[in-house]
Design a protein around this motif. Structure first.
Motif, PDB file in Angstrom:
ATOM      1  N   PRO A 491      -0.269  13.230 -17.034  1.00 26.70           N
ATOM      2  CA  PRO A 491      -0.386  12.469 -15.775  1.00 26.70           C
ATOM      3  C   PRO A 491      -1.829  12.425 -15.281  1.00 26.70           C
ATOM      4  N   LEU A 492      -2.256  11.253 -14.842  1.00 25.85           N
ATOM      5  CA  LEU A 492      -3.630  11.061 -14.408  1.00 25.85           C
ATOM      6  C   LEU A 492      -3.679  10.908 -12.890  1.00 25.85           C
ATOM      7  N   GLN A 493      -4.699  11.536 -12.291  1.00 24.21           N
ATOM      8  CA  GLN A 493      -4.957  11.389 -10.870  1.00 24.21           C
ATOM      9  C   GLN A 493      -6.382  10.896 -10.681  1.00 24.21           C
ATOM     10  N   VAL A 494      -6.568  10.003  -9.731  1.00 23.43           N
ATOM     11  CA  VAL A 494      -7.883   9.425  -9.472  1.00 23.43           C
ATOM     12  C   VAL A 494      -8.215   9.575  -7.993  1.00 23.43           C
ATOM     13  N   VAL A 495      -9.512   9.491  -7.689  1.00 21.47           N
ATOM     14  CA  VAL A 495      -9.983   9.537  -6.303  1.00 21.47           C
ATOM     15  C   VAL A 495      -9.955   8.115  -5.756  1.00 21.47           C
ATOM     16  N   ALA A 496      -9.069   7.856  -4.800  1.00 25.08           N
ATOM     17  CA  ALA A 496      -8.888   6.501  -4.266  1.00 25.08           C
ATOM     18  C   ALA A 496      -8.067   6.585  -2.990  1.00 25.08           C
ATOM     19  N   GLY A 497      -7.713   5.404  -2.460  1.00 23.08           N
ATOM     20  CA  GLY A 497      -6.749   5.282  -1.377  1.00 23.08           C
ATOM     21  C   GLY A 497      -5.521   4.602  -1.950  1.00 23.08           C
ATOM     22  N   PRO A 498      -4.316   5.161  -1.803  1.00 26.61           N
ATOM     23  CA  PRO A 498      -3.151   4.617  -2.494  1.00 26.61           C
ATOM     24  C   PRO A 498      -2.854   3.169  -2.156  1.00 26.61           C
ATOM     25  N   VAL A 499      -2.951   2.789  -0.867  1.00 33.13           N
ATOM     26  CA  VAL A 499      -2.624   1.410  -0.497  1.00 33.13           C
ATOM     27  C   VAL A 499      -3.655   0.447  -1.076  1.00 33.13           C
ATOM     28  N   ARG A 500      -4.936   0.784  -0.964  1.00 31.84           N
ATOM     29  CA  ARG A 500      -5.976  -0.109  -1.498  1.00 31.84           C
ATOM     30  C   ARG A 500      -5.949  -0.166  -3.021  1.00 31.84           C
ATOM     31  N   LEU A 501      -5.662   0.968  -3.677  1.00 38.36           N
ATOM     32  CA  LEU A 501      -5.536   0.948  -5.135  1.00 38.36           C
ATOM     33  C   LEU A 501      -4.351   0.073  -5.538  1.00 38.36           C
ATOM     34  N   GLN A 503      -3.256  -2.425  -3.865  1.00 41.00           N
ATOM     35  CA  GLN A 503      -3.678  -3.809  -3.635  1.00 41.00           C
ATOM     36  C   GLN A 503      -4.497  -4.342  -4.803  1.00 41.00           C
ATOM     37  N   VAL A 504      -5.413  -3.509  -5.347  1.00 44.61           N
ATOM     38  CA  VAL A 504      -6.219  -3.930  -6.500  1.00 44.61           C
ATOM     39  C   VAL A 504      -5.314  -4.215  -7.690  1.00 44.61           C
ATOM     40  N   LEU A 505      -4.338  -3.314  -7.958  1.00 47.46           N
ATOM     41  CA  LEU A 505      -3.445  -3.501  -9.106  1.00 47.46           C
ATOM     42  C   LEU A 505      -2.605  -4.773  -8.932  1.00 47.46           C
ATOM     43  N   VAL A 506      -2.079  -5.001  -7.721  1.00 48.82           N
ATOM     44  CA  VAL A 506      -1.273  -6.202  -7.479  1.00 48.82           C
ATOM     45  C   VAL A 506      -2.113  -7.463  -7.683  1.00 48.82           C
ATOM     46  N   ASN A 507      -3.375  -7.460  -7.186  1.00 46.43           N
ATOM     47  CA  ASN A 507      -4.248  -8.628  -7.366  1.00 46.43           C
ATOM     48  C   ASN A 507      -4.482  -8.918  -8.848  1.00 46.43           C
ATOM     49  N   LEU A 508      -4.799  -7.855  -9.618  1.00 48.53           N
ATOM     50  CA  LEU A 508      -5.114  -8.064 -11.038  1.00 48.53           C
ATOM     51  C   LEU A 508      -3.877  -8.505 -11.815  1.00 48.53           C
ATOM     52  N   ILE A 509      -2.703  -7.862 -11.549  1.00 49.34           N
ATOM     53  CA  ILE A 509      -1.493  -8.238 -12.284  1.00 49.34           C
ATOM     54  C   ILE A 509      -1.078  -9.668 -11.903  1.00 49.34           C
ATOM     55  N   SER A 510      -1.195 -10.023 -10.620  1.00 46.07           N
ATOM     56  CA  SER A 510      -0.853 -11.390 -10.199  1.00 46.07           C
ATOM     57  C   SER A 510      -1.735 -12.410 -10.912  1.00 46.07           C
ATOM     58  N   LEU A 572     -10.226 -11.187  -6.281  1.00 43.50           N
ATOM     59  CA  LEU A 572     -11.107 -10.402  -7.144  1.00 43.50           C
ATOM     60  C   LEU A 572     -12.299  -9.864  -6.368  1.00 43.50           C
ATOM     61  N   SER A 573     -12.810 -10.653  -5.403  1.00 43.16           N
ATOM     62  CA  SER A 573     -13.928 -10.162  -4.598  1.00 43.16           C
ATOM     63  C   SER A 573     -13.516  -8.945  -3.781  1.00 43.16           C
ATOM     64  N   ILE A 574     -12.318  -8.995  -3.162  1.00 42.13           N
ATOM     65  CA  ILE A 574     -11.828  -7.856  -2.386  1.00 42.13           C
ATOM     66  C   ILE A 574     -11.625  -6.655  -3.301  1.00 42.13           C
ATOM     67  N   SER A 575     -11.030  -6.887  -4.480  1.00 44.82           N
ATOM     68  CA  SER A 575     -10.788  -5.785  -5.423  1.00 44.82           C
ATOM     69  C   SER A 575     -12.097  -5.159  -5.881  1.00 44.82           C
ATOM     70  N   TYR A 576     -13.111  -6.008  -6.129  1.00 45.40           N
ATOM     71  CA  TYR A 576     -14.414  -5.499  -6.575  1.00 45.40           C
ATOM     72  C   TYR A 576     -15.038  -4.574  -5.522  1.00 45.40           C
ATOM     73  N   ASN A 577     -14.962  -4.966  -4.245  1.00 46.08           N
ATOM     74  CA  ASN A 577     -15.549  -4.150  -3.179  1.00 46.08           C
ATOM     75  C   ASN A 577     -14.717  -2.894  -2.920  1.00 46.08           C
ATOM     76  N   ILE A 578     -13.389  -2.978  -3.082  1.00 46.06           N
ATOM     77  CA  ILE A 578     -12.562  -1.769  -2.946  1.00 46.06           C
ATOM     78  C   ILE A 578     -12.959  -0.748  -4.004  1.00 46.06           C
ATOM     79  N   MET A 579     -13.166  -1.201  -5.244  1.00 51.12           N
ATOM     80  CA  MET A 579     -13.555  -0.276  -6.310  1.00 51.12           C
ATOM     81  C   MET A 579     -14.917   0.347  -6.022  1.00 51.12           C
ATOM     82  N   ARG A 580     -15.826  -0.400  -5.457  1.00 52.72           N
ATOM     83  CA  ARG A 580     -17.120   0.178  -5.093  1.00 52.72           C
ATOM     84  C   ARG A 580     -16.955   1.234  -4.008  1.00 52.72           C
ATOM     85  N   ASP A 581     -16.037   1.000  -3.048  1.00 57.24           N
ATOM     86  CA  ASP A 581     -15.772   2.010  -2.021  1.00 57.24           C
ATOM     87  C   ASP A 581     -15.210   3.281  -2.638  1.00 57.24           C
TER      88      ASP A 581
END
Length: 614
Positions: A491-501, A503-510, A572-581
């Protein structure tokens, strides 16, 4: 005869030009002083670094001659200076010591100045047998116990700094141990395209410089006295000494300037920053070209004059407009008075025109009311259409489990009437499972819609991907798209915010679902793997990919390759900035076998880190 008014005007113009010239000169002097101060600060920093480098290099070898002079093989040689075995033993020791210490040369001089042993004994230009009693490092060491000297070697013809230490045996001063340090490394560390770094001896002759064309040259005339003092110690052996046609002077702000018309191809004027090193009796100087500083000061003044001219022009334009406005008001007042006189004569005509105008206004008001009603109906229709699209998207997700739950409930009622409790309990358990499914979908929608916290923490990657799958399950099934997920065994754990992560996954899969809608292969591949302290998540589709010219712009706001009406180009722009955060990155590339590959680079979180709600 000239009119007095014109004379006053010309006098005012002349005074204004003189005042402008004075202010321009003062502004230029101020700007030049600031530019020179910045240049001087840069030179001070470079000077401190260069001086520290020299001092560190000298201090590294300063105590070594005294330690070497105390070695038994060296002391034994001075007691028997003609013993060939002791000479060979000393030669070998000095050679090995020079290689170990990184010194250029090591050699032992007898009290008469003759070299008894040297580290270069087996080289063509050996110091053995040479007499260097004229060097200050020898006679200062014999007299005071220590000696230092910079010179060009008379045998090797190489520049070096010499350390001398007296060798005392049985209460007698029998010789001097000498260590020579190569100074070429110092110059290589001073590489620069514009400024010059030089070191001068007590006679102001340059012996170290990052520009070889100034070596062994002096500013000003080499007087016979200066040459005689240099020849006395043979500091520069047979090297030709030259003069540089540059003169030192100071400007109004007190900055030292060096200017001339020599053969220097870089600049004809330098700002000089220097410092004296008393322990070596050297002067370290940094020479910075002033051409850019003067150009910068001139540019600043030019910009100031341009800004002043623009402001003056704007003030003139405003004054002219106000004057024209005053004239226009006067003309309008006159026209108004004339109009009032005509109104009395044309009252009847105006009444008839007013009646016709009122009828037209009434008709237009009715038209506007009908238009507003139509617009309201269109807005309401748009709202209903949006609600219909949302209902159609979620109806299947809720109706299927509701229908199944109703069937199970009816069956359970019949089973209870037939006293078949175990089978009825099984149906009730299935109903609870359906309710849990509806609750889970509702919870995911609620979590996805709420405003996230900005605090980062450890997030289970599998849980975020699972929630994104459930949110987009209806789209995957409706489009016939298969999402293959491979998260590895650990199992993998990452440093992020669950809701924003999520959101990034939903944007990319969509976006990936949109990309494969018209493709034959409707598979999506979601992979995750750990790479040291990072976690790489890749999503590949089998769509047309991203055009080479668009990859650099795909993360720009409002940029979209979709048809009009299918997105605003912000996902994609929102996802890109979330990843930078998150301290990560989002990148895209085309797969060699076709399709696009989006890569999420995230920081891995420590396992076992407690999660809190975002």
């Amino acid at each position: 005869m000239r009119q007095p008014g014109k004379a006053l005007i010309w006098a005012g113009v002349a005074f204004g030009l003189a005042l402008l010239a004075l202010l321009t000169w003062l502004a230029h002097q101020q700007a030049l002083s600031r530019s020179f101060q910045d240049l001087n600060d840069r030179g001070e920093n470079t000077l401190n670094l260069a001086e520290s480098t020299i001092r560190g290099q000298l201090e590294r070898f300063e105590r070594l001659p005294e330690l070497l002079a105390d070695q038994r093989v060296i002391r034994s040689l001075l007691l028997a200076p003609r013993d060939p075995d002791l000479i060979m033993a000393a030669n070998t020791y000095l050679r090995d010591a020079a290689e170990l210490l990184g010194a250029s040369d090591l050699y032992v001089m007898y009290r008469d100045g003759v070299t008894l042993a040297a580290s270069n004994f087996n080289e063509p230009l050996s110091f053995v047998g040479g007499n260097f009693a004229f060097r200050p490092y020898f006679f200062d060491a014999m007299a005071e116990g220590r000696g230092r000297f910079y010179a060009l070697g008379t045998t090797s013809n190489k520049r070096g700094y010499y350390f001398g230490a007296a060798i005392d045996v049985a209460g007698q001063r029998l010789g001097v141990m000498v260590l020579k340090v190569d100074v070429d490394d110092l110059e290589r560390a001073w590489a620069s395209e514009d400024l010059r770094i030089i070191v001068t001896d007590p006679e102001d002759i340059i012996f170290l410089s990052n520009r070889p064309d100034w070596l062994f040259h002096a500013f000003g005339a080499l007087t016979p006295d200066r040459l005689a003092r240099t020849q006395q110690t043979q500091r520069y052996a047979n090297a030709a000494l030259g003069e540089i046609d540059f003169q030192m002077h100071s400007d109004r702000a007190g900055f030292r300037l060096l200017s001339g018309h020599g053969s220097d191809a870089v600049a004809s004027e330098y700002l000089v920053v220097k410092s004296h090193m008393p322990q070596a009796d050297w002067t370290v100087q940094v020479l910075l070209p002033t051409r850019r500083a003067r150009a910068q000061a001139a540019a600043s003044v030019a910009i100031g004059l341009l800004a002043t001219g623009l402001l003056s022009l704007m003030a003139l334009i405003i004054w002219q407009r106000r004057r024209q406005m005053a004239l226009r008001l006067e003309m309008e007042q006159a026209a108004k008075d004339d109009l009032e006189r005509q109104v009395t004569l044309r009252t009847g005509q105006l009444r008839a025109a007013n009646v016709a105008l009122e009828e037209e206004v009434t008709e237009r008001r009715a038209t506007e009311a009908q238009l507003r009603k139509t617009q309201s109906e269109l807005v309401q229709a748009g709202k209903l259409a949006a609600l219909g699209q949302m209902s159609a998207a979620l109806s299947h997700e809720f109706n299927q489990p509701l229908g199944a739950a109703r069937n199970y409930a009816e069956n359970a009622q019949l089973l209870l009437e037939q006293d078949r409790r175990e089978e009825a309990q099984g149906n009730i358990a299935r109903i609870l499972g359906m309710i849990d499914r509806l609750t889970r979908i509702s919870r995911h929608l609620r979590n996805f819609a709420r405003k996230p916290n900005q605090q980062l923490r450890a997030v289970a990657l599998a849980e975020s991907i699972s929630e994104a799958q459930e949110l987009l399950g209806w789209r995957l099934r409706k489009s016939g798209v298969t999402l293959e997920v491979d998260l590895g065994a650990v199992p993998l754990q990452v440093v992020a915010g669950p809701v924003r992560l999520q959101q990034v996954l939903v944007n990319l899969i969509s976006n990936a679902i949109d990309a494969v809608e018209g493709a034959q292969d409707k598979r999506l591949h979601l992979r995750a793997q750990a790479a040291g302290e990072r976690v790489q998540v890749t999503l590949r589709d089998h769509g047309p990919g991203v055009a080479e010219g668009l990859q650099a712009r795909i993360f720009d706001p409002f940029f979209s390759t979709k048809e009009v009406g299918k997105g605003l180009g912000l996902g994609l722009s929102i996802s890109y900035n979330i990843m930078r955060d998150f301290g990560g990155a989002l990148a895209v590339e085309n797969h060699p076998e076709g399709g696009a590959v989006f890569t999420l680079d995230l920081q891995a979180a420590a396992s076992g880190h407690a999660e809190a709600a975002e």
